[in-house]
Design an enzyme around this catalytic site. Structure first.
Site, PDB file in Angstrom:
ATOM      1  N   CYS A  54     -34.006 -19.097 -14.981  1.00  0.00           N
ATOM      2  CA  CYS A  54     -33.892 -18.132 -13.874  1.00  0.00           C
ATOM      3  C   CYS A  54     -33.523 -16.732 -14.349  1.00  0.00           C
ATOM      4  CB  CYS A  54     -32.796 -18.571 -12.896  1.00  0.00           C
ATOM      5  SG  CYS A  54     -32.568 -20.337 -12.749  1.00  0.00           S
ATOM      6  N   ASP A  86     -27.477 -23.237 -10.583  1.00  0.00           N
ATOM      7  CA  ASP A  86     -27.241 -24.487  -9.876  1.00  0.00           C
ATOM      8  C   ASP A  86     -27.972 -25.680 -10.479  1.00  0.00           C
ATOM      9  OD1 ASP A  86     -25.778 -22.855  -8.292  1.00  0.00           O
ATOM     10  OD2 ASP A  86     -26.857 -23.242  -6.440  1.00  0.00           O
ATOM     11  N   CYS A 127     -30.838 -16.237 -10.151  1.00  0.00           N
ATOM     12  CA  CYS A 127     -30.516 -17.551  -9.591  1.00  0.00           C
ATOM     13  C   CYS A 127     -29.705 -17.430  -8.306  1.00  0.00           C
ATOM     14  CB  CYS A 127     -29.775 -18.393 -10.621  1.00  0.00           C
ATOM     15  SG  CYS A 127     -29.669 -20.135 -10.148  1.00  0.00           S
ATOM     16  N   ASP A 128     -29.639 -18.531  -7.585  1.00  0.00           N
ATOM     17  CA  ASP A 128     -29.177 -18.606  -6.201  1.00  0.00           C
ATOM     18  C   ASP A 128     -28.036 -17.664  -5.815  1.00  0.00           C
ATOM     19  OD1 ASP A 128     -30.979 -20.623  -6.383  1.00  0.00           O
ATOM     20  OD2 ASP A 128     -29.675 -22.207  -5.677  1.00  0.00           O
ATOM     21  N   LYS A 129     -26.866 -17.841  -6.405  1.00  0.00           N
ATOM     22  CA  LYS A 129     -25.685 -17.099  -5.933  1.00  0.00           C
ATOM     23  C   LYS A 129     -25.670 -15.666  -6.421  1.00  0.00           C
ATOM     24  CE  LYS A 129     -24.718 -20.983  -4.232  1.00  0.00           C
ATOM     25  NZ  LYS A 129     -25.897 -21.618  -4.819  1.00  0.00           N
ATOM     26  N   CYS A 199     -36.293 -21.208  -9.471  1.00  0.00           N
ATOM     27  CA  CYS A 199     -37.009 -22.332  -8.868  1.00  0.00           C
ATOM     28  C   CYS A 199     -38.085 -21.848  -7.902  1.00  0.00           C
ATOM     29  CB  CYS A 199     -36.035 -23.242  -8.139  1.00  0.00           C
ATOM     30  SG  CYS A 199     -34.812 -23.998  -9.227  1.00  0.00           S
ATOM     31  N   GLU A 449     -22.988 -28.270  -3.903  1.00  0.00           N
ATOM     32  CA  GLU A 449     -24.269 -28.740  -3.385  1.00  0.00           C
ATOM     33  C   GLU A 449     -24.465 -30.197  -3.777  1.00  0.00           C
ATOM     34  OE1 GLU A 449     -27.344 -26.156  -4.790  1.00  0.00           O
ATOM     35  OE2 GLU A 449     -26.748 -24.513  -3.472  1.00  0.00           O
ATOM     36  N   SER A 475     -28.503 -27.899  -1.666  1.00  0.00           N
ATOM     37  CA  SER A 475     -29.446 -27.008  -2.314  1.00  0.00           C
ATOM     38  C   SER A 475     -30.555 -26.672  -1.334  1.00  0.00           C
ATOM     39  CB  SER A 475     -30.035 -27.708  -3.541  1.00  0.00           C
ATOM     40  OG  SER A 475     -31.195 -27.041  -3.984  1.00  0.00           O
TER      41      SER A 475
END
Length: 572
Positions: A54, A86, A127-129, A199, A449, A475
């Protein structure tokens, strides 16, 4: 007359006047000239690291953003901040670090910007956060800022079909159920993730990337191109140039992130079949602007929004496909034409959302994004719930679900590991409602998650034959009847902490309810007997997080927010 008045910018505190000679000596040591020092200083932050794919393309894009800043009369100052990815943290104690990292990212950017008195900010996240973390920092600091997503991963190929990391997580369940052998699992894991990027499904990273354009903090189309596309560097260059225009016009994040803009962002989460984490991050971003926008406000928008994007995990396509079909602007265009968006919201282009979309023509031949008048379903892919089991709300992703109601007996677990063990060993039965508690913001700590557990259930072919509820999170890749963010959490005495095996739980995503078949008197009796649990963390960052974190309903935020401010950094 110069475009920028340095005497009114934060960087004057480290560059202007004879008393700042020691400070300037440091800049000379790094190769800056007097002309460079006289220009505005722009923090260019990326979440580059080698933790996961990521993030590995972010530093490359930061160089392009710096070039854009320079070409438009600024002096870029690059720095990095952390990311907890994650996919690597999932399924073990490392996931307790994930949500905590969002606030540490925001805090670390604030400290870097404050400590060095930078005048503006470009943030590049993977990435996510890291996406909401950087957006939170921008709104908190309120200096002119442009956000940019680092791009998604290309889909992998296995058995002549596109695959993502979700397929690997679900394959673990298939393997445990005897439906997949060691060799095929190994072959899949070797081909699912072919290179750099986050992702590829409409999981949290791509959901928040769509939010960045919808909320107005990112340039149009910048969320779409995969990480490996060299065209992404052009978006970075333009982002660097754009922040200088914002600085010149004194357009700040809180001019952009208004209540209407937050509503636009919530619309896009729902319309794209996005991650339930959107209902956690939008309230947190709002909090930085001093705007109350909690899980119920988000859910109200979700309820009125059509579900339009056929994206994984509920659908067929990935982020690359959406970009090639017209990207986020194509989705925004049909939503705007359908009356679902506020077109008058200001964006980082200096124009309104409607002005940005003026020349976008909806492509009726592409198959990824449906027009607003012909949705996949008439209500959004994410639904808010409340009831006697969730007085402070809960959230469920319904995109791709075939049934919206579920009633069954509770099977209670006090941590994710115990639930995963039961699932992996198939010690549960069809019709059960698996309850994973003490995994909330305080109880976890860190609100983990549950993708390993939900994917194992799905891989065993039980995806819609059981339900799972938790005060933790899911997630964006999770699918099945999975309800997260149940509040109040067990650690503070919420009803989820009072459940016992066999209690009958009813989930109704159509009516928006989550309830347990217990009287108020019985819940009160159990509450009187309930005792807090020790989470086992008595030092370090997780201990510190527990002391300050608030409920998921308000975004699990860790400070009082802009409503309580007596000053804003941008005004120093």
């Amino acid at each position: 007359m110069p475009r920028f008045d340095k005497t009114k910018l934060p960087s004057r505190h480290v560059t202007v006047g004879p008393e700042r000679a020691p400070h300037r000596s440091y800049y000379y040591a790094m190769g800056l000239t007097e002309e460079d020092i006289a220009k505005p200083f722009v923090g260019v932050v990326s979440c580059w690291n080698e933790a996961a794919p990521c993030n590995i393309a972010l530093m490359r894009q930061a160089q392009a953003a710096k070039k854009g800043v320079k070409e438009e009369g600024g002096t870029p100052r690059e720095f990095c901040t952390i990311t907890v990815t994650d996919g690597i943290a999932m399924g073990h104690q490392g996931m307790k670090s994930s949500l905590v990292s969002r606030d540490v990212i925001a805090d670390s950017c604030e400290l870097t910007m404050r400590g060095h008195c930078y005048d503006a900010m470009v943030g590049i996240a993977g990435c996510d956060k890291s996406l909401p973390g950087l957006m939170m920092a921008m709104v908190r600091l309120n200096v002119p800022s442009v956000f940019m997503y680092g791009g998604s991963i290309m889909p992998g190929r296995h058995k002549n079909r596109d695959v993502t990391v979700l397929d690997v997580f679900e394959a673990v369940g298939q393997h445990a159920a005897g439906k997949m052998g060691d060799d095929e699992l190994h072959e899949l894991e070797c081909h699912a993730c072919p290179g750099a990027g986050a992702c590829g499904g409409q999981f949290t990273a791509n959901t928040m990337a769509c939010v960045s354009e919808a909320i107005g903090l990112a340039l149009p189309y910048s969320a779409g191109a995969p990480a490996e596309y060299t065209s992404r560097d052009e978006y970075a260059l333009k982002s660097g140039a754009a922040v200088m225009k914002l600085l010149e016009k004194n357009i700040r994040p809180r001019d952009i992130v208004t209540r209407k803009a937050l509503e636009n962002a919530a619309v896009v989460v729902a319309a794209s079949g996005g991650s339930t984490n959107g209902a956690l991050h939008l309230p947190a971003i709002a909090h930085e602007a001093g705007i109350t926008f909690d899980i119920f406000d988000v859910a109200e928008i979700f309820k009125k929004t059509p579900y339009l994007c056929d994206l994984k995990p509920g659908g067929q396509y990935v982020a690359k496909d959406m970009f090639e079909a017209g990207g986020v602007p194509m989705l925004l265009k049909t939503l705007l034409d359908g009356g679902y968006l506020h077109g008058d919201c200001l964006t980082v282009t200096g124009k309104t959302l409607a002005e940005n979309l003026k020349d976008v023509v909806f492509d009726t031949k592409q198959k990824v994004i449906r027009p607003a008048n012909n949705p996949i379903t008439k209500t959004g892919g994410v639904v808010g719930l409340s009831g006697n089991l969730a007085p402070d709300g809960a959230i469920v992703k319904v995109a791709g679900l075939h049934h919206l109601q579920f009633t069954g007996p509770a099977r209670v677990f006090d941590c994710e590991e115990d639930c995963f063990k039961a699932v992996n060993e198939r010690q549960y039965k069809e019709g059960d409602v698996l309850v994973v508690r003490y995994e909330g913001p305080k109880g976890g700590p860190g609100m983990r998650e549950m993708l390993s557990t939900t994917s194992a259930i799905y891989g065993q072919g039980m995806g819609e034959k059981v339900a799972l509820i938790t005060d933790g999170r899911f997630s964006g890749a999770t699918r099945g009847f999975c309800v997260g963010h149940v509040g109040p959490e067990a650690a503070v005495g919420g009803p989820i902490g009072l459940l016992q095996d066999g209690d009958m739980i009813t989930l109704d995503a159509a009516a928006g309810t989550l309830s347990v078949g217990l009287s108020d008197e019985e819940l009160a009796r159990r509450r009187a007997a309930w005792k807090p649990r020790d989470n086992g963390y008595s030092s370090g960052v997780l201990w510190k997080y527990v002391q300050t974190v608030g409920p998921a309903r308000n975004g699990a935020v860790t400070h009082p927010g802009a409503a309580q401010e007596s000053h804003v950094y941008a005004d120093i």
